[in-house]
Design an enzyme around this catalytic site. Structure first.
Site, PDB file in Angstrom:
ATOM      1  N   TYR A  43      90.643  -8.023  33.285  1.00 47.07           N
ATOM      2  CA  TYR A  43      90.310  -6.919  32.381  1.00 47.07           C
ATOM      3  C   TYR A  43      89.269  -6.025  33.063  1.00 47.07           C
ATOM      4  CZ  TYR A  43      89.497  -4.809  27.705  1.00 47.07           C
ATOM      5  OH  TYR A  43      89.407  -3.956  26.619  1.00 47.07           O
ATOM      6  N   CYS A  44      89.569  -4.730  33.159  1.00 48.05           N
ATOM      7  CA  CYS A  44      88.644  -3.728  33.687  1.00 48.05           C
ATOM      8  C   CYS A  44      88.194  -4.146  35.097  1.00 48.05           C
ATOM      9  CB  CYS A  44      87.486  -3.536  32.726  1.00 48.05           C
ATOM     10  SG  CYS A  44      86.381  -2.150  33.149  1.00 48.05           S
ATOM     11  N   VAL A  45      86.880  -4.209  35.339  1.00 48.11           N
ATOM     12  CA  VAL A  45      86.411  -4.568  36.684  1.00 48.11           C
ATOM     13  C   VAL A  45      86.765  -6.018  37.016  1.00 48.11           C
ATOM     14  CG1 VAL A  45      84.099  -5.266  35.948  1.00 48.11           C
ATOM     15  CG2 VAL A  45      84.437  -4.406  38.251  1.00 48.11           C
TER      16      VAL A  45
END
Length: 618
Positions: A355-357
């Site tokens: 998720y995301c970074v």
């Protein structure tokens, strides 16, 4: 948030109702009834404001916080200087711009005079009904507030046009200038000040200034909570307790090191998919965004579909973790998770989510593992993840060599970046929704925000290690080395082309952090098949969208290649949540099932979910 009641036609804020005729009743709400009480409260407000100032200054005087860097302000001045150079290079341009602004103000004046005689006169700049700042009827019924509102619209639009019409600006400068203009325009809105906001003015008069006393007290509390930095409260934190009424899905911590805990969740079905699921959340926030409550929990839902779910819970780092970088996060986070999955289930083949970074880290780990011959992850799902940062959105405003050096200097002094710094940057991407409404509600109206689990999570910020964050800023945002095949980890130069496993690449249409276009462009760098899916809403709500809510929609289409706009034009819309679509995608790759696995069968249990690291405060 509570919904506003429907307005009657005579209270239409679009200007068609004209100004309210002068009478004592219309003026009375703005007149102070008890000057002595009001003056006393102003004195109390000043006293509370002094406490707020002391809470801000104290940590700096004691050396607990480094002096504030002037780099962000310097960057804004440099950016606006480049815009100004264009307009002043030719006197006729400057005269034209000044004339346009003057004509706008004169138009408002003429419009105001006409409204006195003709109630049907519309505003020069029609009010966007989605703009919640100016919904109070007095913004249009009273000439003074109507003039302020329209003058603000004219001025902010004029400033935006100066940037848009300035030729020869490089794309980075234009992006910065647009961003800074939006921030200033949001900050100077007349809705943000007591004397220029009719609703605030009335409330202040009605309470004899009690609202300002409460607001300054809350401001002092929030600065103290941030240990010298403003920790803006966006939700009533007293209503939430992690592990009790938030992040409550049953599970156990089965491993822990200095950087991460590995949580295995208990099954809720008799049989489960043979391939376990390992989730790599971002370290910028805490993992329980995927387990907010039973109704919104992606983790609980995935368990209900037969996934054996494992989650990495990152430590909230301090000065002891200063030198931990991406190599450490891969080794002591992702690889630890894979080892624990194998030990707990006996399975080497794993489905992984980033998720995301956390997804960016997972992509780097997959590229590294491909070179090392580690093929345990057999499918990868990315939630709002960027691997190419060419179109990375407004966060790039904060990333240039000068600003990175300033951030690094601050981090090196303490070994980490305060979570409030990153939280503020994210909030600035949507300042009109995430900053100024709460400034007005909390510090001017003196009201506690409503309890909202998502915003509670948003404010539960985490620190970032100096080495980790510096590597991220320089290798991703500044130099874009991952997609260029230039990122080096563990002595290897990584290439996303080495990732040949199937990829489910989820973007969200209104994402301000990982724009849908950026996620789309990143799809081309993987070496295997990529299914690009675009969900409705934004970075959080577009992901945390349970099927039972029947909200938003998602789009699927052909291979993510060519122009993003062309893909969107051809994409097929689907109502509701993308979660079932993802689960079907997983089962298409391997739907074999086995008996459910319980935590503790083959691994020790170190404690109950959500673990201990999740409780670490910034």
């Amino acid at each position: 948030m509570t919904e506003r009641p429907e307005r009657s036609e005579t209270e239409n804020t679009g200007g068609a109702a004209g100004f309210k005729p002068f009478d004592q009743a219309s003026v009375d709400p703005f007149l102070i009834k008890n000057p002595e009480h009001f003056a006393l409260n102003l004195a109390r407000m000043i006293e509370e404001a002094g406490k707020a100032a002391a809470a801000w200054a104290g940590p700096r005087e004691r050396g607990e916080l480094p002096p504030a860097s002037g780099e962000p302000m310097s960057d804004m001045v440099r950016t606006f200087s480049k815009v100004t150079e264009y307009w002043l290079a030719e006197p006729s341009r400057a005269f034209e711009a000044q004339t346009k602004l003057f004509a706008g103000f004169m138009g408002i004046w003429a419009n105001s005079l006409q409204k006195l005689n003709d109630a049907a006169t519309p505003d020069i700049v029609p009010l966007d009904e989605r703009d919640k700042r100016f919904q109070d009827p007095d913004w249009s019924r009273h000439a003074f507030f109507d003039f302020l509102k329209q003058a603000y619209f004219i001025l902010s639009r004029w400033a935006a046009d100066l940037v848009d019409q300035a030729a020869d600006l490089d794309p980075a400068t234009r992006q910065k200038a647009n961003f800074y203009v939006k921030q200033i325009a949001s900050a100077i809105s007349p809705s943000n000040f007591v004397l220029t906001n009719p609703e605030l003015f009335r409330e202040t008069v009605a309470s004899n200034g009690e609202n300002l006393v409460r607001g300054m007290r809350m401001l002092a509390e929030d600065i103290a909570a941030g240990r010298g930095e403003l920790k803006l409260r966006q939700s009533d934190a007293k209503q939430f307790r992690v592990g009790e009424n938030i992040a409550t899905t049953e599970g156990s911590v089965i491993a822990r090191n200095d950087l991460a805990e590995i949580i295995q969740y208990a099954p809720s079905t008799d049989t489960v998919l043979k391939r376990p699921l390992l989730i790599v959340p971002p370290w910028i926030n805490k993992f329980y965004i995927l387990d907010l409550n039973p109704q919104k929990s992606f983790i609980r839902w995935a368990i209900g579909q037969g996934h054996t779910v494992f989650v990495i819970s990152w430590v909230n780092p301090d000065e002891r973790h200063a030198e931990l970088g991406w190599e450490d996060y891969i080794r002591d986070g992702i690889q630890l998770g894979l080892d624990q999955v194998e030990q707990a289930t006996g399975e080497r083949e794993v489905n992984a989510i980033g998720y995301c970074v956390g997804g960016t880290l997972l992509a780097a780990a997959l590229a590294q593992q491909a070179q090392e011959g580690d093929n345990r992850i057999r499918s990868a799902t990315f939630f709002t993840t960027q691997v190419d940062f060419t179109h990375a959105g407004d966060l790039k405003v904060f990333v240039d060599p000068e600003q990175i050096m300033a951030v690094e200097a601050a981090m090196n002094a303490r070994g980490f970046l305060d979570g409030t710094k990153m939280a503020t940057a994210f909030n600035m991407l949507r300042a009109g929704d995430l900053i100024w409404p709460y400034v007005v509600n909390n510090y001017l109206r003196g009201k506690e925000p409503l309890p909202f689990d998502l915003l509670y999570w948003n404010s539960d910020s985490t620190r970032m290690t100096a080495a980790n964050h510096s590597f991220y800023l320089r290798n991703c945002y500044l130099d874009n080395r991952l997609s260029r095949g230039e990122m080096k980890l563990n002595g290897r130069t990584l290439s996303l082309q080495d990732i040949t496993i199937p990829v489910y690449n989820l973007a969200t249409r209104e994402d301000h952090i990982a724009p849908a276009r950026s996620v789309f462009e990143g799809s081309q760098f993987f070496g295997g098949p990529v299914d690009y899916v675009m969900a409705g809403s934004g970075h959080i709500a577009g992901v945390v969208n349970p099927p039972a809510a029947n909200k938003y929609q998602f789009w699927t289409g052909d291979k993510p290649a060519g122009a993003f706009d062309d893909w969107v034009a051809r994409a097929e819309p689907h109502a509701g949540s993308w979660w079932p679509h993802w689960h079907a995608w997983i089962e298409q790759r391997d739907d074999a099932r086995v008996a459910a696995r319980k935590p503790g069968t083959s691994t020790p249990i170190l404690g109950a979910a959500p673990g201990t690291y999740v409780h670490g405060k910034d």
